[in-house]
Design an enzyme around this catalytic site. Sequence first.
Site, short mmCIF file in Angstrom:
data_model
loop_
_atom_site.label_atom_id
_atom_site.label_comp_id
_atom_site.label_asym_id
_atom_site.label_seq_id
_atom_site.Cartn_x
_atom_site.Cartn_y
_atom_site.Cartn_z
N ASP A 171 0.84 -1.20 0.00
CA ASP A 171 0.00 0.00 0.00
C ASP A 171 0.88 1.25 0.00
O ASP A 171 1.48 1.60 1.01
CB ASP A 171 -0.91 0.00 1.22
CG ASP A 171 -1.97 1.08 1.17
OD1 ASP A 171 -1.90 1.94 0.27
OD2 ASP A 171 -2.88 1.07 2.02
N ASP A 373 -0.83 5.08 -6.86
CA ASP A 373 -1.40 4.26 -5.79
C ASP A 373 -1.38 2.79 -6.19
O ASP A 373 -1.89 2.41 -7.25
CB ASP A 373 -2.83 4.70 -5.48
CG ASP A 373 -3.40 4.03 -4.25
OD1 ASP A 373 -2.62 3.41 -3.49
OD2 ASP A 373 -4.62 4.12 -4.03
#
Length: 489
Positions: A171, A373
Amino acid sequence: MVFVLAPLLLLLLSGSSPVVRAADHGDGYYTTVATSSLKPNAIVCLGHRVTPPANRSWVPVDLAHGPCSSSLDAAAPSVTELLHRDQLRADDVQKRLSNNGTDNNEAPGQAPTSESDAYGKAKIKVRYGSRKPSMSTQADSELSVVHPAATTGSGGAGALLPGVVQTVVLDTASDVAWVQCVPCPIPPCHPQQDSFYDPTNSGSYAAFPCNSPACTQLGPYANGCVNGQCQYRVTYPDGSSTSGTYSSDLLTLNPTSSVNNFQFGCSHADQGSFDPQAAGIMALGGGPESLASQTSSTYGKVFSYCLPPSPSYLGFFILGDARVASSRYAVTPLLRDPRAPATFYRVLLRAIVVAGKKLDVPATAFAAGAVMDSRTAITRLPPTAYRALRAAFMTSMRMYRTAPPKGILDTCYDFTGVRSVRLPKITLVFDRDAAVQLDPSGVLYNDCLAFAANKNDAMPGIIGNVQQQTIEVVYDVAGGAVAFRRNAC
């Protein structure tokens, strides 16, 4: 790691300048792919398509709910549910950016949020903790090497072995790493494929005291003090949360690479919906708590990953310099804004090229920048740019039957009976002419154009993980750059 490239070399990534030859609509600007290749092989894991770069911190990456995943029995959510959760994720990233790191709607002490669901995301296997040699088993053979660094700790003197395997989700838009820790009753904790990490079995585990610098550094993630031990809490948009003791232990990436005293959340309570394939999150954001920041003195605050084109293949994650020729990369600077949260890695998208033609989109439409992301799936574009992309894509795909929209995806096709698809090549051009041609797997998602529009042009965009597939993305945080290498996995 420092990347130094001449502007002309940056365009080697696409083979030729997409802007100079914009009028040419020949086959050089299209690629034909078998429709079967757009679907994962549901039976066989095909491993790596490309040999990963040699690096001592290399770790394989797999995608959930496929033959290369560690757990094949967990039911995958529907496409509708995946896209819904993806929108929650995108909304949260943009919310945190628009608030410049603050959120007046959050309750006091509540941490900034990030979408909790890990379905379909990139995962790696690492080991948390350490064990005495007498506790080793034959199943531990792939990492059963003595780590001299793990020779001290609460377990006493003597060489220690790596601890238990934990599958964690990569992440890049969060800062606090965490895994579920014993005691962790179900519920409130969620079931997981791996054995639960038990800190009492580790010879190198330590909980941080409440007055420690590590505890103070948690800021909004701090959650008080219990029995003199620092507590953390991370909350999510759907009401889910993870909380427990902020701790440190040995983190083992592979037999030759480990991180001593790695700081993470030892979760004793999870509320909400979490993926049973994952034990937790490996945070890679720019904040001080992340893996990249904690290991900056050893790895220079550099990491990279390559996400495979489908769950039928493996990718890779590397902590530190990839050590390959810099001329093979397209490089763009990271955007710096002291008002924005340090968590996010932002870049400036300047243009989009479809089938050799640069879209007629004013530069002002991209001014808000875009977040790289690893967990948002679908790339979000300013509406002005998305409309131009959609129109150009539909023109190039006019020979195929259209299909109803799927959630946020409004440009879909019915490929029933179609054996191969002729796709227009799509290139994203970032600041300093860093041209990145997408793999075919990064163009379509479930037979739909894998892009969506933001609510307005003022909102920051997001470069999602579908578009990143097969591309090595290098985050040179210390050097202030993001680099891209095509066909890396």
